[in-house]
Design an enzyme around this catalytic site. Structure first.
Site, PDB file in Angstrom:
ATOM      1  CB  SER A   1      -5.759  -2.428  -2.880  1.00 26.38           C
ATOM      2  OG  SER A   1      -6.474  -3.631  -3.064  1.00 26.38           O
TER       3      SER A   1
ATOM      4  CD  GLU B   1     -12.375 -11.368  -3.272  1.00 26.68           C
ATOM      5  OE1 GLU B   1     -11.292 -10.774  -3.297  1.00 26.68           O
ATOM      6  OE2 GLU B   1     -12.457 -12.597  -3.020  1.00 26.68           O
TER       7      GLU B   1
ATOM      8  CG  HIS C   1      -6.425 -11.473  -7.092  1.00 30.22           C
ATOM      9  ND1 HIS C   1      -5.945 -11.168  -8.343  1.00 30.22           N
ATOM     10  CD2 HIS C   1      -6.553 -12.826  -7.046  1.00 30.22           C
ATOM     11  CE1 HIS C   1      -5.780 -12.288  -9.029  1.00 30.22           C
ATOM     12  NE2 HIS C   1      -6.142 -13.313  -8.273  1.00 30.22           N
TER      13      HIS C   1
ATOM     14  CG  ASP D   1      -2.760  -8.195  -3.421  1.00 34.99           C
ATOM     15  OD1 ASP D   1      -1.805  -8.919  -3.086  1.00 34.99           O
ATOM     16  OD2 ASP D   1      -3.467  -7.573  -2.600  1.00 34.99           O
TER      17      ASP D   1
ATOM     18  CG  HIS E   1      -2.009  -1.161   1.003  1.00 38.73           C
ATOM     19  ND1 HIS E   1      -2.626  -1.784   2.052  1.00 38.73           N
ATOM     20  CD2 HIS E   1      -2.470  -1.792  -0.124  1.00 38.73           C
ATOM     21  CE1 HIS E   1      -3.448  -2.734   1.586  1.00 38.73           C
ATOM     22  NE2 HIS E   1      -3.355  -2.754   0.273  1.00 38.73           N
TER      23      HIS E   1
HETATM   24  C1  LIG Z   1      -4.434 -10.690  -0.870  1.00 40.94           C
HETATM   25  S1  LIG Z   1      -6.158 -10.599  -0.987  1.00 40.94           S
HETATM   26  C2  LIG Z   1      -6.454  -9.038  -1.729  1.00 40.94           C
HETATM   27  C3  LIG Z   1      -6.113  -7.846  -0.892  1.00 40.94           C
HETATM   28  C4  LIG Z   1      -6.389  -6.501  -1.538  1.00 40.94           C
HETATM   29  N1  LIG Z   1      -5.871  -6.417  -2.903  1.00 40.94           N
HETATM   30  C5  LIG Z   1      -5.775  -5.382  -0.712  1.00 40.94           C
HETATM   31  O1  LIG Z   1      -4.617  -5.015  -0.960  1.00 40.94           O
HETATM   32  O2  LIG Z   1      -6.467  -4.879   0.168  1.00 40.94           O
HETATM   33  C6  LIG Z   1      -6.497 -11.676  -2.325  1.00 40.94           C
HETATM   34  C7  LIG Z   1      -7.992 -11.811  -2.646  1.00 40.94           C
HETATM   35  O3  LIG Z   1      -8.129 -12.463  -3.909  1.00 40.94           O
HETATM   36  C8  LIG Z   1      -9.309 -13.255  -3.884  1.00 40.94           C
HETATM   37  N2  LIG Z   1      -9.169 -14.196  -5.010  1.00 40.94           N
HETATM   38  C9  LIG Z   1      -8.518 -15.377  -5.074  1.00 40.94           C
HETATM   39  N3  LIG Z   1      -8.506 -15.857  -6.350  1.00 40.94           N
HETATM   40  C10 LIG Z   1      -9.156 -14.931  -7.106  1.00 40.94           C
HETATM   41  C11 LIG Z   1      -9.416 -14.801  -8.498  1.00 40.94           C
HETATM   42  N4  LIG Z   1      -9.023 -15.753  -9.367  1.00 40.94           N
HETATM   43  N5  LIG Z   1     -10.063 -13.714  -8.930  1.00 40.94           N
HETATM   44  C12 LIG Z   1     -10.483 -12.742  -8.078  1.00 40.94           C
HETATM   45  N6  LIG Z   1     -10.255 -12.805  -6.736  1.00 40.94           N
HETATM   46  C13 LIG Z   1      -9.588 -13.869  -6.258  1.00 40.94           C
HETATM   47  C14 LIG Z   1      -9.299 -13.844  -2.509  1.00 40.94           C
HETATM   48  O4  LIG Z   1     -10.611 -14.245  -2.143  1.00 40.94           O
HETATM   49  C15 LIG Z   1      -8.784 -12.665  -1.675  1.00 40.94           C
HETATM   50  O5  LIG Z   1      -9.851 -11.908  -1.169  1.00 40.94           O
END
Ligand SMILES: C[S@@+](CC[C@H](N)C(=O)[O-])C[C@H]1O[C@@H](n2cnc3c(N)ncnc32)[C@H](O)[C@@H]1O
Length: 281
Positions: free
Chosen positions: A100, A118, A42, A165, A19
């Site tokens: 994010s 998501e 993500h 991410d 971040h």
């Molecule tokens: C590390 S977290 C994201 C954190 C966020 N980007 C932040 O910085 O606040 C990863 C997220 O990706 C989701 N996820 C996993 N595989 C995914 C996919 N193929 N497409 C979209 N989301 C996915 C998970 O459920 C999780 O909520």
């Protein structure tokens, strides 16, 4: 369905690095009036309580944002990141942590757009609720972010920042990130891409930055922050990195100032350190 919930990890050292870099990139990219699209493949739940059961279970945020909260001696990039977190905690007590999408919402302008993906059912519902009042410039898709990239690129504005991410809980994510970025660069070669990656004891994780460099055609930046020695049992996250394709040109200098300070603030043992490499045309 996978079990990863970002609420357990929100505000940890990896979120801090990710971040800090995100805030700087959004700042550079909104310096011009032209509309910007922010794509978060993500997205997570959007924002997190640090007082709830998830965050309190392991208390990871205490060794992340918790160590920085209230510090007045931070370099510019870190204090701007702290300001973004402070906006979610107006009484000065650290209770909430912005994900994010929330950080992007705070920093983007009326002409910009957020495209959020998501896949987890509960998280995507929370994300949708979080942005219920945000209006038409925010689009929340309960869908696969890698597939979403194919649909959304290139953005209509031809200016875009893409955050990739994944949790890498599924080791197939390493290959999906490489394939997704390769395809995205074909569709939108001038986009700015930020890929978060974990420092864990897994070959795929160690190979990922090198594979990303091969795709980046001589215009990339890689910043990593290690907070401790790898664990003897082979488990756990000892650091993380951000790999940026087509980075804003001032980012390297900004991070060169911020990273040593972050090592001192977040380092847990003598193996703490940072790396900053870049190649820019
Ligand atoms: C590390 S977290 C994201 C954190 C966020 N980007 C932040 O910085 O606040 C990863 C997220 O990706 C989701 N996820 C996993 N595989 C995914 C996919 N193929 N497409 C979209 N989301 C996915 C998970 O459920 C999780 O909520």
């Amino acid at each position: 369905m996978f079990s990863y919930r970002h609420g357990f990890h929100a505000g940890n050292h990896a979120d801090v690095l990710k971040h800090v870099v995100l805030v700087q990139m959004l700042q550079y990219l909104t310096a011009k009036d032209a509309p910007l699209w922010f794509v978060d493949t993500h997205a997570g739940a959007g924002a997190y309580s640090l007082e709830g059961a998830f965050a309190q279970k392991k208390g990871e945020y205490r060794d992340g944002i918790g160590r920085l909260w209230g510090r007045k001696d931070a370099p510019r990039a870190v204090s701007e990141y702290l300001h973004a977190v402070e906006r979610n905690n107006p009484d000065g007590e650290l209770r909430r942590y912005p994900g994010s999408p929330q950080i992007a919402l705070q920093m983007l302008r009326r002409q910009d757009r957020l495209q959020l993906y998501e896949l987890h059912t509960t998280e995507s519902k929370l994300l949708r609720m979080h942005f219920a009042a945000a209006g038409r410039r925010v689009s929340v898709q309960a869908a696969d972010g890698f597939a979403g990239l194919k649909a959304v690129l290139p953005p209509a504005s031809r200016r875009g920042l893409v955050l990739v991410d994944p949790s890498y809980e599924d080791k197939a994510d390493y290959g999906k990130v490489v394939a997704g970025l390769r395809d995205a660069l074909k569709r939108f070669a001038t986009g700015v891409y930020a890929v978060w990656y974990p420092q864990v004891q897994r070959q795929e994780a160690q190979d990922l930055p090198g594979r990303l460099r091969q795709l980046a055609a001589g215009d990339w930046l890689q910043a990593s922050l290690t907070v401790k020695a790898p664990a003897g049992d082979g488990l756990g996250l000892h650091g993380s990195g951000m790999f940026i394709v087509n980075p804003p040109w001032k980012l390297a200098a900004t991070l060169r100032e911020a990273l040593p300070w972050l090592v001192r603030a977040l380092g847990q043992d003598r193996r703490a350190g940072f790396k900053l490499h870049c190649e820019q045309r």
